[in-house]
Design a protein around this motif. Structure first.
Motif, PDB file in Angstrom:
ATOM      1  N   VAL A 156      51.342  13.755   4.105  1.00 44.79           N
ATOM      2  CA  VAL A 156      51.842  15.142   3.804  1.00 44.79           C
ATOM      3  C   VAL A 156      53.022  15.490   4.676  1.00 44.79           C
ATOM      4  O   VAL A 156      54.050  16.095   4.244  1.00 44.79           O
ATOM      5  CB  VAL A 156      50.724  16.091   4.127  1.00 44.79           C
ATOM      6  N   LEU A 157      52.891  15.128   6.113  1.00 37.25           N
ATOM      7  CA  LEU A 157      54.018  15.505   7.008  1.00 37.25           C
ATOM      8  C   LEU A 157      55.246  14.444   6.528  1.00 37.25           C
ATOM      9  O   LEU A 157      56.232  14.893   6.744  1.00 37.25           O
ATOM     10  CB  LEU A 157      53.480  14.980   8.338  1.00 37.25           C
ATOM     11  N   GLN A 158      54.981  13.155   6.087  1.00 38.99           N
ATOM     12  CA  GLN A 158      56.214  12.490   5.356  1.00 38.99           C
ATOM     13  C   GLN A 158      56.897  12.936   4.067  1.00 38.99           C
ATOM     14  O   GLN A 158      57.941  13.016   4.028  1.00 38.99           O
ATOM     15  CB  GLN A 158      55.609  11.169   5.162  1.00 38.99           C
ATOM     16  N   SER A 159      56.046  13.486   3.165  1.00 33.36           N
ATOM     17  CA  SER A 159      56.498  13.698   1.686  1.00 33.36           C
ATOM     18  C   SER A 159      56.601  15.238   1.653  1.00 33.36           C
ATOM     19  O   SER A 159      57.305  15.415   0.735  1.00 33.36           O
ATOM     20  CB  SER A 159      55.351  13.128   0.631  1.00 33.36           C
ATOM     21  N   GLY A 160      55.726  15.874   2.454  1.00 37.72           N
ATOM     22  CA  GLY A 160      55.953  17.237   1.985  1.00 37.72           C
ATOM     23  C   GLY A 160      55.318  17.744   0.911  1.00 37.72           C
ATOM     24  O   GLY A 160      55.460  19.013   0.655  1.00 37.72           O
TER      25      GLY A 160
ATOM     26  N   SER B  65      63.473  24.718   5.233  1.00 38.97           N
ATOM     27  CA  SER B  65      64.443  24.160   3.945  1.00 38.97           C
ATOM     28  C   SER B  65      63.571  23.327   3.165  1.00 38.97           C
ATOM     29  O   SER B  65      62.355  23.775   2.670  1.00 38.97           O
ATOM     30  CB  SER B  65      65.427  23.333   4.500  1.00 38.97           C
ATOM     31  N   THR B  66      63.772  22.084   3.183  1.00 39.76           N
ATOM     32  CA  THR B  66      62.737  20.906   2.614  1.00 39.76           C
ATOM     33  C   THR B  66      62.462  20.068   3.417  1.00 39.76           C
ATOM     34  O   THR B  66      61.606  19.270   2.777  1.00 39.76           O
ATOM     35  CB  THR B  66      63.685  20.499   1.224  1.00 39.76           C
ATOM     36  N   ARG B  67      62.396  20.294   4.753  1.00 41.66           N
ATOM     37  CA  ARG B  67      61.973  19.204   5.713  1.00 41.66           C
ATOM     38  C   ARG B  67      60.581  19.777   6.366  1.00 41.66           C
ATOM     39  O   ARG B  67      60.308  20.949   6.662  1.00 41.66           O
ATOM     40  CB  ARG B  67      63.187  19.137   6.994  1.00 41.66           C
ATOM     41  N   PRO B  68      59.499  18.857   6.218  1.00 37.78           N
ATOM     42  CA  PRO B  68      58.245  19.468   6.659  1.00 37.78           C
ATOM     43  C   PRO B  68      58.400  19.315   8.273  1.00 37.78           C
ATOM     44  O   PRO B  68      58.717  18.387   9.091  1.00 37.78           O
ATOM     45  CB  PRO B  68      57.292  18.164   6.249  1.00 37.78           C
ATOM     46  N   VAL B  69      58.016  20.477   9.066  1.00 33.05           N
ATOM     47  CA  VAL B  69      57.785  20.678  10.229  1.00 33.05           C
ATOM     48  C   VAL B  69      56.487  20.827  11.110  1.00 33.05           C
ATOM     49  O   VAL B  69      56.190  21.277  12.074  1.00 33.05           O
ATOM     50  CB  VAL B  69      58.827  21.977  10.677  1.00 33.05           C
ATOM     51  N   GLY B  70      55.321  20.731   9.893  1.00 36.28           N
ATOM     52  CA  GLY B  70      54.038  20.813  10.534  1.00 36.28           C
ATOM     53  C   GLY B  70      53.336  20.956   9.310  1.00 36.28           C
ATOM     54  O   GLY B  70      53.611  20.815   8.043  1.00 36.28           O
ATOM     55  N   ALA B  71      52.125  21.119   9.257  1.00 38.80           N
ATOM     56  CA  ALA B  71      51.176  21.213   8.365  1.00 38.80           C
ATOM     57  C   ALA B  71      49.977  22.120   8.854  1.00 38.80           C
ATOM     58  O   ALA B  71      49.385  22.166   9.880  1.00 38.80           O
ATOM     59  CB  ALA B  71      50.521  20.084   7.648  1.00 38.80           C
ATOM     60  N   VAL B  72      49.289  22.622   7.705  1.00 34.80           N
ATOM     61  CA  VAL B  72      48.024  23.542   8.010  1.00 34.80           C
ATOM     62  C   VAL B  72      46.893  22.948   7.196  1.00 34.80           C
ATOM     63  O   VAL B  72      47.069  22.927   6.094  1.00 34.80           O
ATOM     64  CB  VAL B  72      48.153  24.985   7.502  1.00 34.80           C
TER      65      VAL B  72
ATOM     66  N   ALA C  26      57.535  37.064   9.998  1.00 35.86           N
ATOM     67  CA  ALA C  26      57.051  37.446   8.547  1.00 35.86           C
ATOM     68  C   ALA C  26      56.959  36.327   8.001  1.00 35.86           C
ATOM     69  O   ALA C  26      56.104  36.182   7.097  1.00 35.86           O
ATOM     70  CB  ALA C  26      57.825  38.579   7.920  1.00 35.86           C
ATOM     71  N   GLN C  27      58.099  35.393   7.669  1.00 32.23           N
ATOM     72  CA  GLN C  27      57.982  34.191   7.000  1.00 32.23           C
ATOM     73  C   GLN C  27      57.017  33.092   7.264  1.00 32.23           C
ATOM     74  O   GLN C  27      56.183  32.654   6.502  1.00 32.23           O
ATOM     75  CB  GLN C  27      59.466  33.578   6.864  1.00 32.23           C
ATOM     76  N   GLN C  28      56.773  32.985   8.337  1.00 31.43           N
ATOM     77  CA  GLN C  28      55.657  31.966   9.004  1.00 31.43           C
ATOM     78  C   GLN C  28      54.215  32.706   8.605  1.00 31.43           C
ATOM     79  O   GLN C  28      53.382  32.189   8.237  1.00 31.43           O
ATOM     80  CB  GLN C  28      55.804  31.852  10.576  1.00 31.43           C
ATOM     81  N   VAL C  29      54.155  33.960   8.968  1.00 35.68           N
ATOM     82  CA  VAL C  29      52.834  34.706   8.551  1.00 35.68           C
ATOM     83  C   VAL C  29      52.605  34.475   7.051  1.00 35.68           C
ATOM     84  O   VAL C  29      51.486  34.102   6.678  1.00 35.68           O
ATOM     85  CB  VAL C  29      52.759  36.195   8.861  1.00 35.68           C
TER      86      VAL C  29
ATOM     87  N   TYR D  83      46.345  23.427  12.840  1.00 30.50           N
ATOM     88  CA  TYR D  83      47.708  23.398  12.767  1.00 30.50           C
ATOM     89  C   TYR D  83      48.370  22.183  13.479  1.00 30.50           C
ATOM     90  O   TYR D  83      48.031  21.972  14.567  1.00 30.50           O
ATOM     91  CB  TYR D  83      48.414  24.674  12.868  1.00 30.50           C
ATOM     92  N   VAL D  84      49.023  21.347  12.735  1.00 34.91           N
ATOM     93  CA  VAL D  84      49.559  20.245  13.355  1.00 34.91           C
ATOM     94  C   VAL D  84      51.268  20.339  13.256  1.00 34.91           C
ATOM     95  O   VAL D  84      51.597  20.827  12.303  1.00 34.91           O
ATOM     96  CB  VAL D  84      49.406  18.779  12.959  1.00 34.91           C
ATOM     97  N   ASP D  85      51.914  19.885  14.114  1.00 32.13           N
ATOM     98  CA  ASP D  85      53.396  19.656  14.244  1.00 32.13           C
ATOM     99  C   ASP D  85      53.930  18.763  13.352  1.00 32.13           C
ATOM    100  O   ASP D  85      53.066  17.936  12.871  1.00 32.13           O
ATOM    101  CB  ASP D  85      54.053  19.882  15.549  1.00 32.13           C
ATOM    102  N   GLU D  86      55.295  18.442  13.259  1.00 30.34           N
ATOM    103  CA  GLU D  86      55.760  17.128  12.507  1.00 30.34           C
ATOM    104  C   GLU D  86      55.409  15.889  13.162  1.00 30.34           C
ATOM    105  O   GLU D  86      55.462  15.002  12.366  1.00 30.34           O
ATOM    106  CB  GLU D  86      57.322  17.458  12.470  1.00 30.34           C
ATOM    107  N   SER D  87      54.913  15.816  14.352  1.00 34.98           N
ATOM    108  CA  SER D  87      54.491  14.574  14.862  1.00 34.98           C
ATOM    109  C   SER D  87      53.161  14.369  14.592  1.00 34.98           C
ATOM    110  O   SER D  87      52.706  13.274  15.390  1.00 34.98           O
ATOM    111  CB  SER D  87      55.000  14.384  16.322  1.00 34.98           C
ATOM    112  N   ALA D  88      52.513  15.099  13.993  1.00 33.04           N
ATOM    113  CA  ALA D  88      51.036  15.020  13.653  1.00 33.04           C
ATOM    114  C   ALA D  88      50.055  15.481  15.210  1.00 33.04           C
ATOM    115  O   ALA D  88      48.936  15.128  14.899  1.00 33.04           O
ATOM    116  CB  ALA D  88      50.586  13.833  13.024  1.00 33.04           C
ATOM    117  N   THR D  89      50.611  16.176  16.020  1.00 31.69           N
ATOM    118  CA  THR D  89      50.071  16.641  17.135  1.00 31.69           C
ATOM    119  C   THR D  89      49.570  17.893  16.907  1.00 31.69           C
ATOM    120  O   THR D  89      50.057  18.788  16.402  1.00 31.69           O
ATOM    121  CB  THR D  89      50.963  16.746  18.275  1.00 31.69           C
TER     122      THR D  89
END
Length: 607
Positions: A214-218, A247-254, A11-14, A172-178
């Motif tokens: 964005v993946l570095q700074s959040g 939490s406060t760590r970027p794990v991906g981006a939309v 639900a949180q991810q949605v 959607y990319v993961d934390e390594s920008a893949t």
């Protein structure tokens, strides 16, 4: 543990995916009023009880949804009783029940916290309501699936449904920008099939993309223009990127993005006065226009009154809009009042509103005026020189006291409004002639801004021509790539008395008329061709070149000098009372010469 708590992570991810795509906040609560998932202000409240838990039998929003299983669209949370207490400052909400086997097990809501989010939500409310109903159904399905399928499969299905439901390109990319996932629109905009995108690093598609930052700074960004060269063509995109945080760590981006040409085409179709506009929309790179834009950008940050002067068609309203949207008031209303277009009998009620019974036909309950509607934002008073004297007094009081009184009322209403006024008249001369109050003039012109006529920045004409060509070829769906050299030269030489507005209309006319892939002389407005022929005739006519009659030449020269002074008065470059001094004649002689040569000053009675 409630049904929805079983899928709290999903639900949180949605919720985060929905908020990243739609640009509003999302809240999901279960039937016990526990906040299961949320974004923005609700994120820190996850696991706590919603405030309605204190009033389980109340007629408030979530209680009513849980009891009735009905959806609701609350357009004004501050005024709608069903919304109940409003501790977080919500402005608008669309909420739907989450129903499992004919039982309401929770509520999912989309919430707007500012005016921009509210306006966007209300414009798309039916579409968003349908989308939210679908998401509520998917959440209910995921509760069932949780008992038999791997939660990761459910999450992937939900996210795929979300991004495929949107007309924007979504990656959607993961934390390594893949690149982990993308929708069909993303494939179309990048020109790459899905199997060529998924698994690649985003920088391989978009070199030096800000997504990496964005993946570095959040910290994400919204609606940034970006250019990418894939070797075949340059792609111009409008991109937004929001991080997914654990939490406060970027794990991906939309990432959501649109083709800029489509964005412009949509913007040109809009007629709503609230459309956003920046100084980049004011076309021109000449030294003259850059100086005006730099001054306007500098003063945009303050709340001081601005008086914009310039000839008709020079773009005074564009500057007013750009100043507003570059100011701290950008998310508040921008209200336009054309003082010359509204009948004098109605103008006072338009500006200041009226109370019930103020006059015959007054609306029951009264009506707020433009100053109230602009509260917190900016009011643009166009054609301020046409404001009647008795309303000038009332406007002066508003500027001095920051308060208004409605027509027929005695209640003082405080207003926080920045005033930008505009005119093509010489207000200083009108002050001397008694047509405009001098004290109001000084109140309005704290920061004067003079917009130059087009003939003083002719180097901008080719750039403006190309801009309007792109605009109207898109709107009219025509394939025209440019202008012939003869048309470019004609547009450069023409004096453009109607300024940029006339140039835009001329390009629109030419696009309508042209049948080939290039604008030719045969398609430009006839008045331009007539002017061109007249200019050519004047140069070629030997009788004009051989005119040596001294009295006639002196009279013609006198007329040209007085005409030039009159034009400068109309543009506000010199004041009316200084004109005789500049010419070295008496005031009576000046007016006699005007009459003798058949000249009228702007909005002056015949002399």
């Amino acid at each position: 543990m409630s049904f929805l708590q079983l899928i709290a992570s999903t639900a949180q991810q949605v919720a985060e995916a929905i908020s990243a795509v739609l640009g509003v906040e999302t809240e999901i609560v279960d039937h016990e009023y526990t906040i299961i998932a949320g974004t923005g202000k609700y994120r820190s409240l996850v696991g706590q009880k919603d405030y309605e838990a204190v009033f389980p039998e109340s007629p408030y929003l979530y209680s009513t949804v849980l009891r009735t299983g009905r959806s609701f669209i609350v357009e004004d949370a501050a005024r709608d009783f069903i919304y109940g207490p409003n501790p977080l400052g919500e402005m608008c909400e669309i909420c739907c029940p989450i129903i499992l086997e004919q039982k309401t097990i929770g509520v999912i809501g989309l919430i707007a916290f500012n005016q921009q989010q509210k306006d966007h939500m209300l414009q798309q409310k039916e579409t968003w309501h349908s989308f939210l109903t679908h998401m509520a159904g998917l959440l209910a399905d995921s509760v069932i699936a949780r008992q038999s399928y791997d939660s990761l499969q459910v999450t992937n299905q939900l996210l795929s449904t979300v991004i495929e439901s949107i007309s924007h390109g979504i990656i959607y990319v993961d934390e390594s920008a893949t690149i982990v996932h993308c929708n069909s629109r993303a494939c179309a905009l990048t020109g790459q099939p899905r199997d060529r995108l998924v698994g690649r690093n985003i920088s391989a598609i978009w070199p030096e993309t800000p997504v990496l930052q964005v993946l570095q700074s959040g910290r994400g960004y919204i609606d940034r223009e970006e250019y990418y060269n894939n070797g075949r063509r340059i792609t111009h995109l409008l991109v937004s990127c929001q991080p997914i945080l654990l939490s406060t760590r970027p794990v991906g981006a939309v990432i959501t993005f649109r083709d800029m040409a489509e964005v412009r085409q949509l913007a040109f179709r809009l007629t709503d006065s609230q459309y956003d506009l920046s100084f980049a929309h004011i076309i021109g790179s000449s030294k003259t226009i850059r100086a005006v834009k730099e001054l306007a950008m500098q003063v945009a940050r303050s709340s001081s009154s601005i008086l914009i002067t310039g000839e008709s068609g020079t773009g005074k309203e564009l500057f007013a809009r750009a100043i507003h949207f570059a100011s701290p008031r950008r998310n508040k209303p921008f209200v336009i009042v054309n003082c010359g277009a509204i009948p004098e009998t109605l103008l006072e009620s338009e500006l200041f509103g009226y109370e019930e019974g103020a006059f015959t036909g007054a609306k029951k309950g009264g009506r707020p005026g433009k100053f109230e509607l602009a509260n917190g934002g900016t009011i643009f008073l166009d054609e301020i020189g046409d404001l009647p004297l008795h309303l000038q007094v009332k406007l002066l009081h508003v500027l001095q006291r920051r308060q208004i009184e409605r027509l027929g009322g005695n209640k003082v209403i405080p207003v926080d409004v920045r005033v930008i006024a505009a005119t093509n008249r010489d207000l200083e001369a009108m002050c001397h002639s008694g047509e405009f109050r001098e004290d109001l003039y000084y109140r309005l012109s704290v920061i004067p801004l003079q917009v130059p006529p087009l003939h003083e920045r002719k180097e901008d004409i080719p750039e403006l021509m190309q801009y309007f060509l792109e605009k109207y070829t898109q709107l009219l769906e025509k394939n025209i790539s440019g202008f012939s050299p003869a048309v470019v030269e004609l547009f450069r030489q023409y004096h453009w008395p109607g300024n940029v507005r006339e140039l835009e209309n001329s390009v629109e006319y030419a696009v309508n008329m042209e049948r080939s892939a290039e604008i030719t002389l045969q398609s430009v407005p006839p008045r331009l061709l007539t002017w061109s022929r007249q200019q050519a005739g004047q140069v070629a006519n030997p009788h004009r070149l051989m005119e040596y009659n001294l009295p006639n030449r002196i009279k013609q020269l006198e007329k040209e000098i007085i005409q030039e002074v009159a034009q400068q008065i109309s543009r506000g470059q010199i004041s009316l009372h200084r004109a005789p001094e500049i010419l070295g004649v008496s005031r009576a002689t000046f007016y006699r010469k005007l009459k003798e040569h058949g000249m009228l000053l702007h909005n002056q009675k015949p002399v």
